[in-house]
Design an enzyme around this catalytic site. Sequence first.
Site, PDB file in Angstrom:
ATOM      1  N   ASP A  10       0.864  -1.184   0.000  1.00 30.82           N
ATOM      2  CA  ASP A  10       0.000   0.000   0.000  1.00 30.82           C
ATOM      3  C   ASP A  10       0.901   1.234   0.000  1.00 30.82           C
ATOM      4  O   ASP A  10       2.099   1.153   0.276  1.00 30.82           O
ATOM      5  CB  ASP A  10      -0.889  -0.011   1.255  1.00 30.82           C
ATOM      6  CG  ASP A  10      -1.778   1.214   1.325  1.00 30.82           C
ATOM      7  OD1 ASP A  10      -2.483   1.504   0.340  1.00 30.82           O
ATOM      8  OD2 ASP A  10      -1.748   1.929   2.355  1.00 30.82           O
ATOM      9  N   SER A  11       0.279   2.380  -0.271  1.00 32.01           N
ATOM     10  CA  SER A  11       1.022   3.633  -0.236  1.00 32.01           C
ATOM     11  C   SER A  11       1.451   3.985   1.188  1.00 32.01           C
ATOM     12  O   SER A  11       2.305   4.852   1.365  1.00 32.01           O
ATOM     13  CB  SER A  11       0.139   4.748  -0.783  1.00 32.01           C
ATOM     14  OG  SER A  11      -1.069   4.795  -0.045  1.00 32.01           O
ATOM     15  N   CYS A  73      -3.648  -0.782  -2.248  1.00 39.06           N
ATOM     16  CA  CYS A  73      -3.897   0.646  -2.480  1.00 39.06           C
ATOM     17  C   CYS A  73      -4.771   0.818  -3.728  1.00 39.06           C
ATOM     18  O   CYS A  73      -4.365   0.420  -4.825  1.00 39.06           O
ATOM     19  CB  CYS A  73      -2.551   1.332  -2.676  1.00 39.06           C
ATOM     20  SG  CYS A  73      -2.669   3.068  -3.070  1.00 39.06           S
ATOM     21  N   GLU A 152      -6.680   9.501   9.197  1.00 37.07           N
ATOM     22  CA  GLU A 152      -5.391   9.295   9.864  1.00 37.07           C
ATOM     23  C   GLU A 152      -5.266  10.117  11.146  1.00 37.07           C
ATOM     24  O   GLU A 152      -4.493   9.787  12.031  1.00 37.07           O
ATOM     25  CB  GLU A 152      -4.232   9.584   8.898  1.00 37.07           C
ATOM     26  CG  GLU A 152      -4.182   8.526   7.815  1.00 37.07           C
ATOM     27  CD  GLU A 152      -2.923   8.546   6.977  1.00 37.07           C
ATOM     28  OE1 GLU A 152      -2.031   9.375   7.234  1.00 37.07           O
ATOM     29  OE2 GLU A 152      -2.844   7.724   6.040  1.00 37.07           O
ATOM     30  N   CYS A 186     -11.162   3.364  -1.491  1.00 44.47           N
ATOM     31  CA  CYS A 186      -9.905   3.824  -0.890  1.00 44.47           C
ATOM     32  C   CYS A 186      -9.690   3.026   0.383  1.00 44.47           C
ATOM     33  O   CYS A 186     -10.652   2.718   1.097  1.00 44.47           O
ATOM     34  CB  CYS A 186     -10.015   5.324  -0.573  1.00 44.47           C
ATOM     35  SG  CYS A 186      -8.615   5.964   0.365  1.00 44.47           S
ATOM     36  N   HIS A 188      -8.722   3.767   3.220  1.00 45.22           N
ATOM     37  CA  HIS A 188      -9.108   4.385   4.494  1.00 45.22           C
ATOM     38  C   HIS A 188     -10.625   4.430   4.713  1.00 45.22           C
ATOM     39  O   HIS A 188     -11.082   4.585   5.837  1.00 45.22           O
ATOM     40  CB  HIS A 188      -8.599   5.830   4.540  1.00 45.22           C
ATOM     41  CG  HIS A 188      -7.116   5.956   4.644  1.00 45.22           C
ATOM     42  ND1 HIS A 188      -6.261   5.412   3.715  1.00 45.22           N
ATOM     43  CD2 HIS A 188      -6.337   6.565   5.575  1.00 45.22           C
ATOM     44  CE1 HIS A 188      -5.005   5.700   4.065  1.00 45.22           C
ATOM     45  NE2 HIS A 188      -5.029   6.392   5.182  1.00 45.22           N
TER      46      HIS A 188
END
Length: 263
Positions: A10-11, A73, A152, A186, A188
């Site tokens: 993932d990024s 990702c 985050e 996404c 997140h």
Amino acid sequence: MNNKYIGVFDSGIGGLTVVKAIMEALPNENIVYFGDTLNSPYGDKKESQIIELAKQDAKFLEQFDLKALVIACNTADAIARNTIMKMYDTPVFGVVGPASKYACAISTNKKIGVIATTAAINSKAYEKAIKKIDENVAVYSNACPLLVPLVEQGKFTDDCIETKEILAGYLKPLLDKGIDSLILGCTHYPLLANMVKQIAPNINIISSSQAAAEKIKADLTKLDMLSDELIERQFYVSSNPEGLAKLANIFINNFNYEVKLKW
Ligand code: DGL
């Protein structure tokens, strides 16, 4: 049976939602995770940069004994999937395909919404994947650049009024079109699923992380490549391992693995 690692990249940190979904669906799987925290986020980068970074991510994981690679990702899967597939003989799993397939199966009015990063939306990968499955589906997309930093910062719980307002603003144009299903495109966004439910209680919510894990389970079962013993799960990042270890609890409850720096 095959007890080699599933490599997941993932990024940065968000790919842990995919790891969590894999751990739940396939508790015996040995996993090696790489989060490119040094170059995160990918969602506002150019396609050429994202392809180069995804190649580096896959190369790092190549050093482990992998039986499959997962591009967790959405941005990298949307843009670099073909490049990565050419690098690997092992099965390469992504998030865009499984989420698109699930959405097409569950939508009854054939109006599907997609929210994702700016780069993922601009790539039109979801739109193309959905149209390939069913050309009669209308796809309505919106880039949501503010959501990753909010998650985050831990601002995804019910009491985060600011996040809810921002999310409602992003969803409004899609809801106005009458979508009956929404892809959280996404890593997140699965953490925002409850908030989406409050804003739009009557739509189907598709987590790309969950859809990916189900696809991995189905394919590895079919290929007789499941692991019968959990030996280890490893976590690597390209910078600030302490940072990931601290934030990881947001994504995986009681995360207590050592996070190591990529060499
Ligand atoms: N992992 C990214 C994705 O799923 C989100 C974070 C980023 O922009 O790098 O698209």
